[in-house]
Design an enzyme around this catalytic site. Structure first.
Site, PDB file in Angstrom:
ATOM      1  CB  CYS A   1      -0.911  -0.001   1.229  1.00 43.81           C
ATOM      2  SG  CYS A   1      -2.020   1.417   1.319  1.00 43.81           S
TER       3      CYS A   1
ATOM      4  CB  CYS B   1      -1.556   4.071   7.932  1.00 38.86           C
ATOM      5  SG  CYS B   1      -2.811   4.569   6.717  1.00 38.86           S
TER       6      CYS B   1
ATOM      7  CB  CYS C   1      -0.609   0.119   8.347  1.00 39.75           C
ATOM      8  SG  CYS C   1      -1.256  -1.230   7.324  1.00 39.75           S
TER       9      CYS C   1
ATOM     10  CB  CYS D   1     -14.825  -7.981   7.096  1.00 40.92           C
ATOM     11  SG  CYS D   1     -16.142  -7.778   8.310  1.00 40.92           S
TER      12      CYS D   1
ATOM     13  CB  CYS E   1     -18.005  -5.763   5.881  1.00 36.64           C
ATOM     14  SG  CYS E   1     -17.151  -4.209   6.284  1.00 36.64           S
TER      15      CYS E   1
ATOM     16  CB  CYS F   1     -18.048  -0.516   9.362  1.00 41.15           C
ATOM     17  SG  CYS F   1     -16.936  -1.237  10.589  1.00 41.15           S
TER      18      CYS F   1
ATOM     19  NE  ARG G   1     -19.181  -4.343  13.117  1.00 38.68           N
ATOM     20  CZ  ARG G   1     -20.009  -5.392  13.060  1.00 38.68           C
ATOM     21  NH1 ARG G   1     -19.633  -6.549  13.566  1.00 38.68           N
ATOM     22  NH2 ARG G   1     -21.196  -5.279  12.487  1.00 38.68           N
TER      23      ARG G   1
END
Length: 375
Positions: free
Chosen positions: A79, A83, A86, A123, A156, A216, A288
């Site tokens: 990616c 972030c 991550c 998900c 999801c 979400c 969650r």
């Protein structure tokens, strides 16, 4: 034995693809909370706060039900975002190896296994900034959505930023919910991520909501934020035109090679306080309990459920971090007298699946919100 018994809330369900968001009754939710009000709730003595949250939870939801969700990485690593928490960012040197988007068959097999083990929401996450230039990959994901939805599961995805047209296509494929976390407060956000703005995240959430998909969106604790940032995150989602259907609460799992690898774990009391505050402010939202749960003793998890958490991620893995296995989670729930939430049982999910005019005969019972819907 773990009990997936007949739900108290009965939904006679026929699938519709709504093209717009259906509003949640204003008598239940508030959208005019001030940050000061939420800060005062957050600062309440912890036992009093948990008691208040538990009372709100029982007033608006069935506190005996926990949804089991399984999250699968369908495209790992590589990616371009930065972030700082991550391991899938290409900017950091971590043990995570980049891979291509999975074929459809192994994903459907994983979904089938999740359903057999009691998960009612499946998900799928892809480590991308957005879907630009990924037409063939997006078409494959749309087919994954169709097939998982065809199994009778909630489905999801989290695929990065979306355009309104991409959101519409996901809705037409049968997508139940889209995850796009805000992570933290607007003020602290630039300390965590610089490659995507806070407003870009909100724009994707707007596109998802406008397409009639459940939102979400939650955050991560332990990024280096302060209490006022946790309050700021809750305030941000409470101010949305419609409260998110789901609010994930993650505890940072520090990963070697990322800028936050040496962060101290967030305290358990802060986690419970955040869950309880979110429950008071977002009474009909599913909260969650997400990343980091596998490190918590059972008694601490039970207190989170008492404070209003009513969904967990379970299975073999949660993206690139460890996850508690199905058998352990179902045994834990059985010890605490908790049952599993069925797919499409929660009223906020049901609202997205059919026009508002078909929502009939809503009523409450002492055991939690009980809704009968005839189509």
């Amino acid at each position: 034995m773990f009990r997936l018994s007949a739900p108290k809330r009965t939904i006679l369900f026929r699938r519709y693809l709504a093209t717009h968001a259906v509003p949640i009754p204003s008598s239940i939710t508030r959208h005019d909370w001030t940050r000061q009000e939420i800060q005062e709730i957050f600062d309440t003595p912890l036992m009093d706060l948990v008691f208040r949250a538990a009372s709100v939870h029982r007033k608006h939801q069935d506190a005996s039900k926990i949804q089991l969700c399984t999250l699968m990485n369908i495209k790992t690593g590589g990616c371009t975002e930065d972030c700082s928490y991550c391991s899938q960012s290409s900017r950091y040197s971590t043990a995570t190896q980049a891979s291509r988007l999975l074929d459809i068959d192994p994903v459907i097999e994983a979904a089938r296994k999740a359903k057999e083990n009691g998960s009612t929401r499946f998900c799928m996450g892809a480590a991308w900034r957005d879907l630009a230039g990924r037409k063939r990959g997006f078409e494959r994901i749309l087919q994954m959505v169709r097939e998982v939805r065809g199994m009778g599961m909630e489905v999801c995805t989290t695929l990065g930023m979306l355009s309104p047209d991409q959101a519409r296509q996901l809705k037409e494929a049968g997508l139940t919910a889209y995850n796009h976390n805000l992570d933290t407060s607007r003020e602290f956000y630039p300390q965590v991520i610089t490659s995507r703005s806070y407003d870009e995240r909100l724009n994707t959430i707007d596109a998802v909501r406008d397409a009639g998909i459940s939102v979400c969106s939650g955050g991560i604790l332990g990024l280096g934020e302060k209490d006022e940032d946790r309050v700021g995150l809750i305030w941000e989602v409470s101010s949305m035109p419609e409260h998110p259907e789901s609010f994930p609460v993650n505890a940072l799992v520090p990963i070697a090679g990322t800028p936050l690898e040496k962060n101290e774990p967030v305290s358990y009391h802060t986690l419970v306080r955040t869950i309880a505050t979110a429950r008071v402010v977002l009474p009909t939202t599913i909260i969650r309990l997400a990343a980091g749960r596998n490190t918590m003793p059972e008694s601490e998890q039970a207190m989170c459920f008492m404070a209003g958490a009513n969904a967990i991620f379970t299975g073999e893995q949660m993206l690139t971090t460890p996850c508690s296995p199905w058998d352990e989670d179902k045994a834990m729930m059985d010890r605490w007298g908790l049952g599993g939430l069925q797919s499409f049982e929660h009223v906020n999910v049901a609202r997205k699946e059919q026009p508002a005019a078909t929502l009939l005969n809503e009523h409450r019972t002492k055991g939690g919100a009980s809704v009968s819907i005839n189509v």
